[in-house]
Design a protein around this motif. Structure first.
Motif, PDB file in Angstrom:
ATOM      1  N   PRO A 253      18.084 -19.526  -7.582  1.00  0.00           N
ATOM      2  CA  PRO A 253      17.071 -20.454  -6.624  1.00  0.00           C
ATOM      3  C   PRO A 253      16.608 -21.430  -8.005  1.00  0.00           C
ATOM      4  O   PRO A 253      16.184 -22.042  -7.411  1.00  0.00           O
ATOM      5  N   HIS A 254      16.190 -20.949  -8.898  1.00  0.00           N
ATOM      6  CA  HIS A 254      15.289 -21.429 -10.344  1.00  0.00           C
ATOM      7  C   HIS A 254      16.550 -22.395 -11.018  1.00  0.00           C
ATOM      8  O   HIS A 254      16.072 -23.018 -12.275  1.00  0.00           O
ATOM      9  N   ASN A 255      18.011 -22.020 -10.656  1.00  0.00           N
ATOM     10  CA  ASN A 255      19.332 -23.454 -11.701  1.00  0.00           C
ATOM     11  C   ASN A 255      19.021 -24.038 -12.085  1.00  0.00           C
ATOM     12  O   ASN A 255      17.810 -25.398 -10.309  1.00  0.00           O
ATOM     13  N   PRO A 256      18.613 -24.882 -13.199  1.00  0.00           N
ATOM     14  CA  PRO A 256      19.115 -24.225 -14.166  1.00  0.00           C
ATOM     15  C   PRO A 256      18.405 -23.856 -14.970  1.00  0.00           C
ATOM     16  O   PRO A 256      16.839 -23.897 -14.945  1.00  0.00           O
ATOM     17  N   LEU A 257      18.141 -22.901 -15.310  1.00  0.00           N
ATOM     18  CA  LEU A 257      17.388 -21.923 -16.004  1.00  0.00           C
ATOM     19  C   LEU A 257      16.843 -22.805 -17.331  1.00  0.00           C
ATOM     20  O   LEU A 257      16.210 -22.900 -18.303  1.00  0.00           O
ATOM     21  N   VAL A 258      18.619 -23.224 -18.328  1.00  0.00           N
ATOM     22  CA  VAL A 258      17.877 -23.819 -19.490  1.00  0.00           C
ATOM     23  C   VAL A 258      18.259 -24.942 -19.430  1.00  0.00           C
ATOM     24  O   VAL A 258      19.744 -24.718 -19.186  1.00  0.00           O
ATOM     25  N   ARG A 259      18.164 -26.027 -19.970  1.00  0.00           N
ATOM     26  CA  ARG A 259      18.671 -27.806 -19.644  1.00  0.00           C
ATOM     27  C   ARG A 259      17.720 -28.328 -21.154  1.00  0.00           C
ATOM     28  O   ARG A 259      16.423 -28.252 -20.726  1.00  0.00           O
ATOM     29  N   THR A 260      18.904 -29.246 -21.860  1.00  0.00           N
ATOM     30  CA  THR A 260      17.665 -30.305 -22.429  1.00  0.00           C
ATOM     31  C   THR A 260      17.793 -31.679 -21.345  1.00  0.00           C
ATOM     32  O   THR A 260      18.183 -31.995 -20.518  1.00  0.00           O
ATOM     33  N   THR A 261      16.732 -32.081 -21.043  1.00  0.00           N
ATOM     34  CA  THR A 261      16.362 -32.676 -19.838  1.00  0.00           C
ATOM     35  C   THR A 261      15.581 -34.082 -20.641  1.00  0.00           C
ATOM     36  O   THR A 261      15.687 -34.969 -20.106  1.00  0.00           O
ATOM     37  N   SER A 262      15.784 -34.339 -22.120  1.00  0.00           N
ATOM     38  CA  SER A 262      14.998 -35.877 -22.683  1.00  0.00           C
ATOM     39  C   SER A 262      15.831 -35.394 -24.455  1.00  0.00           C
ATOM     40  O   SER A 262      15.662 -34.948 -24.860  1.00  0.00           O
ATOM     41  N   VAL A 263      16.569 -36.437 -24.779  1.00  0.00           N
ATOM     42  CA  VAL A 263      16.541 -36.588 -25.826  1.00  0.00           C
ATOM     43  C   VAL A 263      15.631 -36.609 -27.178  1.00  0.00           C
ATOM     44  O   VAL A 263      15.770 -36.795 -27.868  1.00  0.00           O
ATOM     45  N   GLU A 264      14.563 -36.740 -26.617  1.00  0.00           N
ATOM     46  CA  GLU A 264      12.829 -36.128 -27.488  1.00  0.00           C
ATOM     47  C   GLU A 264      12.947 -34.963 -28.035  1.00  0.00           C
ATOM     48  O   GLU A 264      12.381 -34.332 -28.949  1.00  0.00           O
ATOM     49  N   GLU A 265      13.403 -33.783 -26.754  1.00  0.00           N
ATOM     50  CA  GLU A 265      13.780 -32.780 -27.944  1.00  0.00           C
ATOM     51  C   GLU A 265      13.945 -32.325 -28.469  1.00  0.00           C
ATOM     52  O   GLU A 265      14.688 -32.802 -29.632  1.00  0.00           O
ATOM     53  N   PRO A 266      13.127 -30.985 -29.541  1.00  0.00           N
ATOM     54  CA  PRO A 266      13.841 -31.228 -30.933  1.00  0.00           C
ATOM     55  C   PRO A 266      16.032 -30.534 -31.015  1.00  0.00           C
ATOM     56  O   PRO A 266      16.196 -30.098 -31.869  1.00  0.00           O
ATOM     57  N   TRP A 267      16.244 -29.463 -29.677  1.00  0.00           N
ATOM     58  CA  TRP A 267      17.186 -29.304 -29.592  1.00  0.00           C
ATOM     59  C   TRP A 267      18.139 -30.020 -27.909  1.00  0.00           C
ATOM     60  O   TRP A 267      17.425 -29.559 -26.982  1.00  0.00           O
ATOM     61  N   TRP A 268      19.082 -30.093 -28.012  1.00  0.00           N
ATOM     62  CA  TRP A 268      20.062 -30.990 -27.881  1.00  0.00           C
ATOM     63  C   TRP A 268      20.879 -29.946 -27.031  1.00  0.00           C
ATOM     64  O   TRP A 268      21.448 -29.293 -27.752  1.00  0.00           O
ATOM     65  N   SER A 269      21.809 -30.422 -25.759  1.00  0.00           N
ATOM     66  CA  SER A 269      22.750 -29.707 -25.535  1.00  0.00           C
ATOM     67  C   SER A 269      22.264 -27.790 -25.390  1.00  0.00           C
ATOM     68  O   SER A 269      23.884 -27.118 -25.641  1.00  0.00           O
ATOM     69  N   ARG A 270      21.885 -27.125 -25.169  1.00  0.00           N
ATOM     70  CA  ARG A 270      21.496 -26.223 -24.794  1.00  0.00           C
ATOM     71  C   ARG A 270      22.271 -25.753 -24.017  1.00  0.00           C
ATOM     72  O   ARG A 270      21.808 -25.889 -22.671  1.00  0.00           O
ATOM     73  N   GLY A 271      23.272 -24.197 -24.681  1.00  0.00           N
ATOM     74  CA  GLY A 271      23.869 -23.462 -23.225  1.00  0.00           C
ATOM     75  C   GLY A 271      24.519 -22.475 -23.899  1.00  0.00           C
ATOM     76  O   GLY A 271      24.742 -21.876 -25.062  1.00  0.00           O
ATOM     77  N   HIS A 272      25.643 -22.024 -22.860  1.00  0.00           N
ATOM     78  CA  HIS A 272      26.004 -20.570 -23.768  1.00  0.00           C
ATOM     79  C   HIS A 272      26.032 -19.420 -23.914  1.00  0.00           C
ATOM     80  O   HIS A 272      25.437 -19.256 -24.628  1.00  0.00           O
ATOM     81  N   ALA A 273      24.825 -18.745 -22.900  1.00  0.00           N
ATOM     82  CA  ALA A 273      23.780 -17.488 -23.073  1.00  0.00           C
ATOM     83  C   ALA A 273      24.332 -16.372 -22.559  1.00  0.00           C
ATOM     84  O   ALA A 273      25.717 -16.055 -21.982  1.00  0.00           O
ATOM     85  N   THR A 274      23.740 -14.869 -23.566  1.00  0.00           N
ATOM     86  CA  THR A 274      24.144 -13.824 -22.824  1.00  0.00           C
ATOM     87  C   THR A 274      22.425 -13.223 -22.873  1.00  0.00           C
ATOM     88  O   THR A 274      22.114 -13.443 -23.803  1.00  0.00           O
ATOM     89  N   LEU A 275      22.577 -12.570 -22.234  1.00  0.00           N
ATOM     90  CA  LEU A 275      21.073 -12.511 -21.902  1.00  0.00           C
ATOM     91  C   LEU A 275      21.362 -10.492 -23.067  1.00  0.00           C
ATOM     92  O   LEU A 275      21.982  -9.676 -22.608  1.00  0.00           O
ATOM     93  N   ILE A 276      20.506 -10.194 -23.421  1.00  0.00           N
ATOM     94  CA  ILE A 276      20.194  -9.103 -23.956  1.00  0.00           C
ATOM     95  C   ILE A 276      18.749  -8.536 -24.031  1.00  0.00           C
ATOM     96  O   ILE A 276      17.204  -8.902 -24.401  1.00  0.00           O
ATOM     97  N   GLU A 277      19.195  -7.263 -24.721  1.00  0.00           N
ATOM     98  CA  GLU A 277      17.300  -6.677 -24.239  1.00  0.00           C
ATOM     99  C   GLU A 277      17.269  -6.463 -25.701  1.00  0.00           C
ATOM    100  O   GLU A 277      17.476  -5.854 -26.172  1.00  0.00           O
TER     101      GLU A 277
END
Length: 524
Positions: A253-277
């Motif tokens: 229900p919280h999707n998307p968990l990561v997304r760049t929402t503005s070109v003012e952000e320091p990192w663009w096109s964020r994605g392709h994730a793996t979870l790791i402990e």
């Protein structure tokens, strides 16, 4: 990864100011910028420069990671860490040329390591291959074609039935044999991914990069959607879960968990994730992104803390990724990558140097010769020479190298994206040449009789100055032509690559490379 207990909340961001000025944070005088700030904190990226589609494996107290290698050979360099922040390359896992390689999956099963590889060996269609090793450092097997045609982005998981499966783009799945070296079923649709609102500015839907893990009895499927490049706001991370690898899948229900929402952000096109402990039992997300204003550096590897929530989902907790964060707890001190400067006294083929799009067997064109490398000439110019390349991760840097022509050879130092996008400076035994935007500026040729020349490229935030020296760097002559290269990236030229340092050797004969020196953000 195996199921684990509910992890504590990730460490919060520290309210430390970001450094200013031309020198990127963490950069030494010799080497690329480091993630570890040395005070218990780190700043992204954890692996600077073109290291996209990270696949990460926790193996006891050790972590291993590799990335898409595209047309570079030797390929699929394995990186090692014990703290998730400091990473050092070990060795390339793939020597045989499989053509273009995209996002892979690195896994361990029954004490054996596997890399599942989407590749297009002949340029006429994708399939998924596998290589294996009993030691992560190799030797690795020759690739085996699983004949999963037309698919990319494999993600491995062991089901609740004890069987092994690969998920692919789409999102589809196929069962593997118990040894993981062949298929044992048919490719079938596995999941219809969550869709973002239609008015969001994205590249395309493109569900890809499925990564799966078991946690507290749930199988979590982490997927990228929105397109890898294109608009800065396109790429994102979503997840779903099921009690079975066969579904049914429940959208988070919280999707998307990561997304760049503005070109003012320091990192663009964020994605392709793996979870790791993490080492302390906390949890993290590893993914890639473009640095704001520096798509030329390619997609860099980012680390962000996550928090498992009371409803069994997770949330990204990194906030502003340009600010320092606390390092994962309890990790053993881990070495980072060595400086890029190279006296060629030891073999760094694959771990630093690689050939771009070599012909079959072409990765063997280089041979070590004492404190130098000899590279066999290939092609007639940088446009068809399969240059020797090196990934860089600084916004500003300087690189210089001595070159000796042997036989009827031509050589030079480049900033190289692909054969349609490069700039640089080169020479023959009687002529100095300059290359701007993939072609020689013939009107800028200079007569110069020499078989030995030291060349320098200075990159000041995508503004390029080039120089040459006839006396091994004691005195320098600056070439009059400066260039601006901020447009040399995927959204212009395709290919998902980065602007790398390159050395071309064309004509016939050989070129000897000596005394490569790299420094971050020096004065021109």
């Amino acid at each position: 990864m195996l199921a684990g207990s509910l992890a504590p909340a990730a460490a919060p961001l520290l309210a430390l100011p970001a450094p200013r000025g031309k020198v990127p944070w963490g950069s030494g005088a010799d080497g690329q910028r480091k993630a570890d700030l040395g005070n218990g904190t780190f700043r992204n990226p954890i692996v600077a420069g073109d290291h996209p589609d990270p696949t990460i494996l926790k193996d006891g107290a050790d972590y291993y990671m590799t990335f898409s290698s595209f047309q570079s050979y030797p390929a699929l360099v394995i990186w090692h860490s014990t703290d998730l922040v400091n990473w050092a390359p070990i060795a390339p896992a793939l020597q045989k040329n499989l053509g273009v390689i995209w996002a892979v999956d690195l896994v361990k099963h029954d004490n054996r390591y596997f890399i599942y590889i989407p590749a297009d060996p002949k340029g006429d269609g994708w399939s998924i291959f596998v290589i294996w090793a009993d030691d992560i450092r190799g030797p690795w097997s020759d690739p085996i074609d699983l004949r999963i045609e037309g698919q990319i982005d494999p993600g491995h998981i062991v089901g609740e039935d004890g069987k092994r499966y690969l998920f692919t783009n789409g999102i589809k799945k196929i069962r593997l044999t118990d040894n993981g070296l062949a298929t044992d079923g048919v490719l079938e649709q596995a999941y219809a991914p969550w869709r973002y609102p239609d008015d969001w500015v994205v590249e395309n839907f493109a569900p890809e990069g499925p990564k799966l893990l078991w946690h507290n009895g749930w199988c979590y499927l982490v997927t990228a959607v929105g397109g890898t490049a294109g608009p800065a706001t396109g790429h994102m991370v979503i997840t779903a879960r099921s009690r079975s690898v066969h579904g049914p899948w429940e959208h988070c229900p919280h999707n998307p968990l990561v997304r760049t929402t503005s070109v003012e952000e320091p990192w663009w096109s964020r994605g392709h994730a793996t979870l790791i402990e993490g080492p302390a039992g906390d949890w993290w997300m590893v993914y890639h992104g473009y640095e704001n204003g520096f798509r030329t550096l390619g997609r860099q590897t980012l680390l962000e803390p996550i928090e498992w929530t009371a409803d069994g989902w997770f949330q990204a907790k990194g906030g502003d990724l340009s600010k320092p964060m606390r390092k994962p707890g309890r990790g053993r001190a881990s070495p980072s990558a060595p400086p890029l400067s190279d006296d060629f006294s030891r073999n760094r083929m694959g771990t630093q140097w690689s050939f771009h799009e070599p012909a079959a067997g072409g990765a063997g064109r280089a041979r070590y010769d004492g404190a130098s490398i000899r590279v066999q000439a290939s092609g007639t110019s940088p446009a068809n020479s399969s240059p020797l390349t090196c990934i860089v991760g600084d916004r500003s840097y300087q690189a210089e190298l001595s070159l000796d022509l042997i036989g009827n050879a031509e050589a030079g130092l480049l900033l190289f994206y692909n054969h349609k996008a490069f700039v640089g400076i080169g020479f023959t035994p009687d002529t100095l040449k300059i290359f701007e935007y993939s072609e020689e500026l013939t009107w800028a040729r200079r007569p110069l009789r020499t078989r030995t020349l030291r060349l320098r490229i200075h990159n000041d935030e995508n503004v390029i100055t080039q120089s040459y020296s006839l006396d091994e760097g004691r005195t320098w002559t600056r070439h009059d032509t400066r260039m601006e290269v901020s447009g040399m990236h995927h959204n212009v030229f395709g290919g998902f690559l980065s602007l790398r340092l390159g050395v071309y050797a064309a004509g016939s004969g050989e070129v000897r490379l000596r005394d490569f020196r790299y420094s971050a953000a020096p004065a021109p």
